[in-house]
Design a protein around this motif. Structure first.
Motif, PDB file in Angstrom:
ATOM      1  N   ALA A  94      23.874  40.535  32.678  1.00  0.00           N
ATOM      2  CA  ALA A  94      25.225  39.813  32.171  1.00  0.00           C
ATOM      3  C   ALA A  94      26.330  40.813  33.012  1.00  0.00           C
ATOM      4  O   ALA A  94      26.943  41.442  32.307  1.00  0.00           O
ATOM      5  CB  ALA A  94      25.202  40.026  30.792  1.00  0.00           C
ATOM      6  N   PRO A  95      26.431  40.392  34.179  1.00  0.00           N
ATOM      7  CA  PRO A  95      27.425  41.326  34.849  1.00  0.00           C
ATOM      8  C   PRO A  95      28.844  40.865  34.514  1.00  0.00           C
ATOM      9  O   PRO A  95      29.258  39.592  34.187  1.00  0.00           O
ATOM     10  CB  PRO A  95      27.372  40.786  36.534  1.00  0.00           C
ATOM     11  CG  PRO A  95      26.100  39.979  36.493  1.00  0.00           C
ATOM     12  CD  PRO A  95      25.980  39.451  35.288  1.00  0.00           C
ATOM     13  N   ALA A  96      29.959  41.681  34.631  1.00  0.00           N
ATOM     14  CA  ALA A  96      31.198  41.473  34.407  1.00  0.00           C
ATOM     15  C   ALA A  96      32.209  40.760  35.403  1.00  0.00           C
ATOM     16  O   ALA A  96      31.556  40.895  36.595  1.00  0.00           O
ATOM     17  CB  ALA A  96      31.893  42.861  33.875  1.00  0.00           C
ATOM     18  N   TRP A  97      32.940  40.113  35.074  1.00  0.00           N
ATOM     19  CA  TRP A  97      33.908  39.830  36.454  1.00  0.00           C
ATOM     20  C   TRP A  97      34.384  40.975  36.849  1.00  0.00           C
ATOM     21  O   TRP A  97      34.543  42.093  36.496  1.00  0.00           O
ATOM     22  CB  TRP A  97      35.192  39.091  35.667  1.00  0.00           C
ATOM     23  CG  TRP A  97      34.841  37.764  34.994  1.00  0.00           C
ATOM     24  CD1 TRP A  97      33.735  37.252  34.501  1.00  0.00           C
ATOM     25  CD2 TRP A  97      35.960  36.746  34.671  1.00  0.00           C
ATOM     26  NE1 TRP A  97      34.056  36.160  33.774  1.00  0.00           N
ATOM     27  CE2 TRP A  97      35.643  35.629  33.891  1.00  0.00           C
ATOM     28  CE3 TRP A  97      37.417  36.869  34.570  1.00  0.00           C
ATOM     29  CZ2 TRP A  97      36.087  34.639  33.182  1.00  0.00           C
ATOM     30  CZ3 TRP A  97      38.154  35.968  33.990  1.00  0.00           C
ATOM     31  CH2 TRP A  97      37.352  34.838  33.414  1.00  0.00           C
ATOM     32  N   PRO A  98      34.832  41.006  38.157  1.00  0.00           N
ATOM     33  CA  PRO A  98      35.099  42.213  38.701  1.00  0.00           C
ATOM     34  C   PRO A  98      36.270  42.807  38.350  1.00  0.00           C
ATOM     35  O   PRO A  98      37.527  42.204  38.018  1.00  0.00           O
ATOM     36  CB  PRO A  98      35.576  41.370  40.347  1.00  0.00           C
ATOM     37  CG  PRO A  98      35.223  40.406  40.479  1.00  0.00           C
ATOM     38  CD  PRO A  98      34.888  39.833  39.115  1.00  0.00           C
ATOM     39  N   GLY A  99      36.279  44.183  38.098  1.00  0.00           N
ATOM     40  CA  GLY A  99      37.245  45.068  37.181  1.00  0.00           C
ATOM     41  C   GLY A  99      37.208  44.911  36.119  1.00  0.00           C
ATOM     42  O   GLY A  99      37.987  45.822  35.522  1.00  0.00           O
ATOM     43  N   LEU A 100      36.270  44.271  35.368  1.00  0.00           N
ATOM     44  CA  LEU A 100      36.164  44.164  33.673  1.00  0.00           C
ATOM     45  C   LEU A 100      34.864  44.805  33.383  1.00  0.00           C
ATOM     46  O   LEU A 100      34.503  44.233  32.242  1.00  0.00           O
ATOM     47  CB  LEU A 100      36.219  42.732  33.380  1.00  0.00           C
ATOM     48  CG  LEU A 100      37.435  41.973  33.851  1.00  0.00           C
ATOM     49  CD1 LEU A 100      37.533  40.652  33.168  1.00  0.00           C
ATOM     50  CD2 LEU A 100      38.711  42.684  33.722  1.00  0.00           C
TER      51      LEU A 100
END
Length: 287
Positions: free
Chosen positions: A43-49
């Protein structure tokens, strides 16, 4: 079509993509549920989040200027680094990203839950417009974050919950939104080079399930159905599913039933796709 068949001996990799106003924490129960069923869950985050919601609320600067293509490219890289195509399940804007990733030929099967609409979906109910209005209402917001008050969050995200329950969800999971994706998606039908454009007849697109709740104000059934009519032009399996009484919030009570159906459907069609070596099937509406 009901998809409740047995799971393959080897667990699948499931990639979960969160939506706007959320972080991967919104999937916390789904991650544990799918892991308990023997699957590898990312469950990766959006870039920077990648930060905690409270930290992003204090400092929302990573949200400013987020671009749809940049986010999709981020997930593209993650998925191409896996040993074999995963099941991709996305919620809200994550559902739109799922459709864009499947259009790139990625994934063994995909689910777009309460999804944002790609270019070509013309249905725009007032409730959808109202939910996006905090961003779209002022063009000066383009490179800014888009906050929601607890009252606004309750109206557009958790309207099937009471206010006390909604405020609890808000406190644990909510982060401000990013305005740019709203502008990119909201005006896509007027932009020939829109970043939400997909090839609805793409023969390489994996099986796709579009699901939403009858009480969802961001992706109401009319929008889901309009999206379905476009996506079913592909030769691969395309289905839709509606859940009575469910709002936009994927953690609403009874989420286990939704999570299991979406995964079982994906497992069945991922296995079938690998067995045949081709995307085959038709368009089906599930109720």
């Amino acid at each position: 079509m009901s998809s409740t068949g047995s799971e393959p001996p080897q667990g699948e990799t499931v990639v979960l993509i969160h939506g706007m106003w959320m972080t991967p924490l919104s999937w916390e129960h789904w991650v544990n549920h799918y892991t308990d069923r023997g699957h590898r869950v990312l469950a990766p985050a959006w870039p920077g989040l990648e930060r905690e919601p409270a930290e992003l609320r204090r400092d929302p600067s990573p949200l400013r200027g987020i671009d749809i293509t940049d986010v999709v490219d981020h997930y593209d890289k993650i998925i191409r680094g896996l040993e074999r195509p995963p099941i991709i399940i996305g919620h809200s804007f994550g559902g739109l990203f799922t459709q864009l990733l499947l259009d790139r030929g990625l994934g063994a099967a995909g689910v777009a839950l309460s999804t944002g609409a790609p270019k070509g979906v013309l249905k725009l109910p007032l409730s959808t417009l109202r939910a996006a209005w905090p961003a779209l209402g002022n063009p000066a917001n383009l490179k800014k974050e888009t906050p929601l008050t607890p009252k606004q969050f309750h109206w557009c995200f958790t309207n099937a919950l009471n206010r006390e329950e909604s405020d609890s969800v808000y406190e644990r999971y909510y982060i401000p939104g990013s305005a740019r994706p709203f502008f990119q998606a909201g005006f896509a039908n007027f932009n020939p080079g829109a970043k939400t454009k997909v090839d609805y007849k793409n023969p390489a697109r994996a099986p796709l399930l579009l699901a939403t709740g009858t009480e969802d104000r961001i992706c109401p059934p009319s929008v889901n159905n309009s999206n379905f009519k476009q996506q079913r032009k592909a030769p691969s399996v395309t289905e839709q599913k509606e859940y009575p009484g469910r709002s936009h919030w994927p953690g609403q009570d009874g989420w286990e039933e939704v999570a299991d159906y979406l995964l079982n459907w994906s497992l069945e069609h991922a296995v079938n796709t690998r067995a045949t070596g081709a995307m085959t099937g038709g368009a089906v509406r599930s109720s």
